[in-house]
Design a protein around this motif. Structure first.
Motif, PDB file in Angstrom:
ATOM      1  N   VAL A 329       0.823  -1.202   0.000  1.00  0.00           N
ATOM      2  CA  VAL A 329       0.000   0.000   0.000  1.00  0.00           C
ATOM      3  C   VAL A 329       0.865   1.263   0.000  1.00  0.00           C
ATOM      4  O   VAL A 329       0.519   2.267  -0.622  1.00  0.00           O
ATOM      5  CB  VAL A 329      -0.931  -0.028   1.245  1.00  0.00           C
ATOM      6  N   MET A 330       1.979   1.199   0.707  1.00  0.00           N
ATOM      7  CA  MET A 330       2.828   2.378   0.855  1.00  0.00           C
ATOM      8  C   MET A 330       4.176   2.171   0.165  1.00  0.00           C
ATOM      9  O   MET A 330       4.746   1.082   0.224  1.00  0.00           O
ATOM     10  CB  MET A 330       3.125   2.657   2.345  1.00  0.00           C
ATOM     11  N   LYS A 468       6.668  -7.876   9.940  1.00  0.00           N
ATOM     12  CA  LYS A 468       7.153  -6.810   9.047  1.00  0.00           C
ATOM     13  C   LYS A 468       6.403  -5.500   9.266  1.00  0.00           C
ATOM     14  O   LYS A 468       6.818  -4.453   8.783  1.00  0.00           O
ATOM     15  CB  LYS A 468       7.065  -7.246   7.582  1.00  0.00           C
ATOM     16  N   ASP A 484      -2.970   0.486   7.391  1.00  0.00           N
ATOM     17  CA  ASP A 484      -4.047   0.435   6.407  1.00  0.00           C
ATOM     18  C   ASP A 484      -5.119  -0.605   6.717  1.00  0.00           C
ATOM     19  O   ASP A 484      -6.213  -0.533   6.197  1.00  0.00           O
ATOM     20  CB  ASP A 484      -3.489   0.278   4.982  1.00  0.00           C
TER      21      ASP A 484
HETATM   22  N1  LIG Z   1       8.790   3.682  10.609  1.00  0.00           N
HETATM   23  C1  LIG Z   1       9.478   2.846   9.854  1.00  0.00           C
HETATM   24  N2  LIG Z   1      10.793   2.614  10.094  1.00  0.00           N
HETATM   25  C2  LIG Z   1      11.503   1.772   9.307  1.00  0.00           C
HETATM   26  N3  LIG Z   1      10.997   1.120   8.256  1.00  0.00           N
HETATM   27  C3  LIG Z   1       9.700   1.310   7.963  1.00  0.00           C
HETATM   28  C4  LIG Z   1       8.869   2.168   8.735  1.00  0.00           C
HETATM   29  N4  LIG Z   1       7.634   2.159   8.203  1.00  0.00           N
HETATM   30  C5  LIG Z   1       7.687   1.322   7.147  1.00  0.00           C
HETATM   31  N5  LIG Z   1       8.926   0.806   6.990  1.00  0.00           N
HETATM   32  C6  LIG Z   1       9.383  -0.141   5.955  1.00  0.00           C
HETATM   33  O1  LIG Z   1       8.525  -0.029   4.843  1.00  0.00           O
HETATM   34  C7  LIG Z   1       7.802  -1.244   4.632  1.00  0.00           C
HETATM   35  C8  LIG Z   1       6.391  -0.942   4.203  1.00  0.00           C
HETATM   36  O2  LIG Z   1       5.766  -0.120   5.186  1.00  0.00           O
HETATM   37  P1  LIG Z   1       4.262  -0.350   5.636  1.00  0.00           P
HETATM   38  O3  LIG Z   1       4.154  -1.663   6.337  1.00  0.00           O
HETATM   39  O4  LIG Z   1       3.833   0.843   6.386  1.00  0.00           O
HETATM   40  O5  LIG Z   1       3.568  -0.409   4.202  1.00  0.00           O
HETATM   41  P2  LIG Z   1       2.240  -1.095   3.733  1.00  0.00           P
HETATM   42  O6  LIG Z   1       2.153  -0.883   2.294  1.00  0.00           O
HETATM   43  O7  LIG Z   1       1.128  -0.563   4.556  1.00  0.00           O
HETATM   44  O8  LIG Z   1       2.509  -2.631   4.086  1.00  0.00           O
HETATM   45  P3  LIG Z   1       1.511  -3.866   3.825  1.00  0.00           P
HETATM   46  O9  LIG Z   1       1.809  -4.356   2.476  1.00  0.00           O
HETATM   47  O10 LIG Z   1       1.895  -4.843   4.895  1.00  0.00           O
HETATM   48  O11 LIG Z   1       0.126  -3.310   4.003  1.00  0.00           O
HETATM   49  C9  LIG Z   1       7.881  -1.978   5.974  1.00  0.00           C
HETATM   50  O12 LIG Z   1       7.769  -3.361   5.811  1.00  0.00           O
HETATM   51  C10 LIG Z   1       9.261  -1.563   6.463  1.00  0.00           C
HETATM   52  O13 LIG Z   1      10.254  -2.362   5.876  1.00  0.00           O
END
Ligand SMILES: Nc1ncnc2c1ncn2[C@@H]1O[C@H](COP(=O)(O)OP(=O)(O)OP(=O)(O)O)[C@@H](O)[C@H]1O
Length: 582
Positions: A329-330, A468, A484
């Motif tokens: 997502v991010m 993660k 999310d």
């Molecule tokens: N505050 C943080 N400090 C260090 N690394 C981070 C941080 N936030 C995110 N990350 C890195 O970025 C990756 C993706 O972040 P995040 O989990 O917020 O995204 P997402 O798209 O919501 O994930 P998912 O696919 O699980 O929904 C994490 O797995 C981590 O490796």
């Protein structure tokens, strides 16, 4: 009136500057009203209203700004994006706020106003307070803010006087016992190690810090060669007020002001002076974090941005894709030399993620308004964030182009990102667990389970609880950062798996029972929460409750009964009394 350059032909810039100042004063008055109610709500044990006030106070800034900017845009008409007029408004405004005790906040308010009123504005020192206006607000301590207790009074008298001075309007549960607990703690931590000279003193901020169900006194004692800071947490139980503990540990003190905690309610007529004292007492914390912690998170954001600009100018490394598993997502990136990550919502999400960008933003907003109980990271939201193109690695450029292209534009030598969040950089828990020693891993996985349960007590169900999605702070504390899929715990349905009885059921490759959207089967967590064999069995045994639907339901029942479960921002072991004595 001096003829200012580019004065609006319709409405004088001076008038508009006053209008912005009125908006700022309105914000401060409404913010102050919620803050000033904290002592009464604490005395009345009105925790529901405490929560409501916390939320309402967080909303004041945007609400005032929205109304103000709508009016300004109407009055300015075509001149909304006329830089000469804004330059003139800024100049008048700067003179109006010059003697304000909170002029630094007033500057931030101006920045927010122009950013919401001037379409297509780019960062410009002539039009905004990119750096601090006149003279930077010095973080000076004002002795009038403090209650002072000379050491010559003697320990017991000092402690009695402190408990007299901070009158919460509610009787103590057992004042004599509190005094004894405090004396014992001081003797144990200070008097066995240091000789306190009689001409020294103890200082405590007159302003009390309120948050959730607790009040905190913040002070320090001069030992003759150094200051020894301390925090006294005070609670109001069914039997009256009591001192819960005495904190000297700098890490614990720092954690109370952590980015994973909600903001305090504290009177701060001159915020820079309160921050100045806190800065001396908790030197670990950056100034922007302290402004955040006392509720001025917009100014905290301004200072964070100034730190960012300074850091950029003093470093050479390049922004890179953040280490760890990429998000669905991010898009997350970071500068190796900086303690921050930058998070952008992707243009498209791969299945099974099927939410919209607006829904993801709602979840992030939910977290910034909710009690983060030391387990969720605070974020700052930025619009049109500029990064020098030559500081972006090729890999990251490609990643951005492939995932968030609709939010990017190039202006000169800068990449402008339409919307992003900043968050404290942590070590992703999965990365840490990949190669830590077993002994290092054990306290961390214990804390991982604790984090999930504490989030549950704050009515938060993380949705996706894979390692993660959690990070480790400097103090090796586990914090959740993937918002999310967050849901309120109350909305979930914790179930036991139906037992397979027929041949078809036993050998079914897919679940043979119906599963509703919010159904959760805690026994399944065992399968995927911890991958490493050497840590898995300990985790399952230590956090047995996590896999029991009845346990989750019991937390839901407490929440349904309106119980506000207090997440203590310090370890249970240091509390003076066990819970049943309160
Ligand atoms: N505050 C943080 N400090 C260090 N690394 C981070 C941080 N936030 C995110 N990350 C890195 O970025 C990756 C993706 O972040 P995040 O989990 O917020 O995204 P997402 O798209 O919501 O994930 P998912 O696919 O699980 O929904 C994490 O797995 C981590 O490796």
């Amino acid at each position: 009136m001096e003829d200012m350059p580019g004065k609006s032909s319709k409405i004088p810039a001076e008038y508009l500057a006053e209008e912005i100042l009125n908006g700022f004063n309105e914000y401060r008055a409404r913010f102050g009203k919620y803050t000033s109610e904290a002592p009464r709500l604490f005395a009345e044990r009105n925790w529901q209203q405490t929560q409501i006030n916390h939320l309402e106070r967080l909303r004041v800034y945007k609400r005032v700004l929205r109304e103000l900017c709508a009016g300004l845009r109407e009055k300015l008409g075509e001149d909304q994006s006329n830089p000469d007029i804004w330059k003139s408004i800024k100049s008048f405004y700067q003179n109006l706020i010059i003697d304000k005790p909170d002029s630094e906040l007033a500057e931030t308010f101006f920045n927010s106003t122009i950013r919401k009123s001037f379409p297509g504005l780019s960062i410009d020192e002539n039009l905004m307070f990119v750096q601090e206006g006149h003279q930077p607000k010095e973080l000076k301590i004002n002795l009038e803010l403090l209650n002072i207790y000379p050491s010559a009074m003697g320990l017991e008298k000092i402690i009695r006087k402190i408990l007299e001075d901070y009158d919460f309007g509610v009787p103590f549960m057992d004042k004599e016992q509190d005094i004894q607990y405090l004396i014992n703690s001081v003797q144990e931590v200070i008097l066995t190690r240091y000789k306190v000279a009689p001409e020294t003193e103890t200082q405590i901020l007159k302003s009390v810090f309120y948050r959730n169900k607790a009040a905190y006194l913040i002070g320090r004692t001069y030992l003759g060669h150094k200051w020894m800071p301390f925090i006294i947490p005070i609670a109001n139980g069914p039997k009256g007020i009591f001192v819960d503990t005495l904190i000297f540990d700098p890490d614990m003190m720092s954690h109370l002001f952590s980015f994973t905690r909600s903001y305090f309610m504290v009177e701060a007529k001159v915020p820079s002076q309160v921050v100045g004292f806190l800065h001396d007492v908790i030197p670990h914390k950056k100034t922007h974090e302290l402004y955040n912690a006392i509720g001025f998170n917009k100014h905290g954001k301004t200072l964070l941005y100034r730190d960012f600009l300074r850091h950029l100018s003093q470093s050479q490394d390049k922004f890179e894709v953040a280490p760890g598993v990429k998000g669905m997502v991010m898009t997350v990136f970071a500068l190796p030399s900086l303690n921050l990550v930058f998070k952008i919502i992707k243009d498209h999400f791969e299945p099974p993620k099927n939410m919209t960008r607006a829904e993801v933003r709602d979840k992030y907003r939910l977290v910034s308004w909710h009690d983060r109980v030391g387990r969720m990271a605070d974020t700052h939201e930025f619009e049109d964030f500029a990064i020098p193109l030559d500081r972006i690695s090729e890999e990251l450029k490609n990643e951005l182009k492939n995932t968030v292209n609709s939010l990017l534009r190039v202006e000169g030598d800068k990449l402008i990102i339409k919307h992003l969040y900043t968050e404290r950089k942590m070590i992703p828990l999965n990365v840490f667990l990949e190669d830590c020693e077993t002994e290092e891993g054990i306290p961390v996985i214990e804390d991982y389970g604790r984090a999930i349960l504490q989030l549950a007590q704050a009515n938060i169900f993380p949705g996706d609880m894979l390692t993660k999605n959690f990070g480790l702070t400097r103090q090796k504390r586990v914090v959740f950062y993937d918002y999310d899929e967050i849901e309120f715990l109350e909305a979930m349905n914790f179930r036991e798996k139906p037992k397979a009885e027929t041949y078809e059921q036993i050998y079914a490759s897919e679940p043979w029972y119906t599963i509703a959207k919010n159904d959760v089967f805690p026994e399944d967590f065992k399968r995927w929460m911890i991958g490493r064999e050497d840590l898995r069995s300990h985790f399952i045994e230590y956090h047995n409750d996590l896999f029991d639907p009845v346990y989750w339901q019991s937390i839901q029942n407490l929440l349904k009964a309106g119980e506000l479960i207090h997440a203590f921002p310090y370890p249970e072991e240091i509390r003076f009394r066990p819970e049943e004595k309160i």
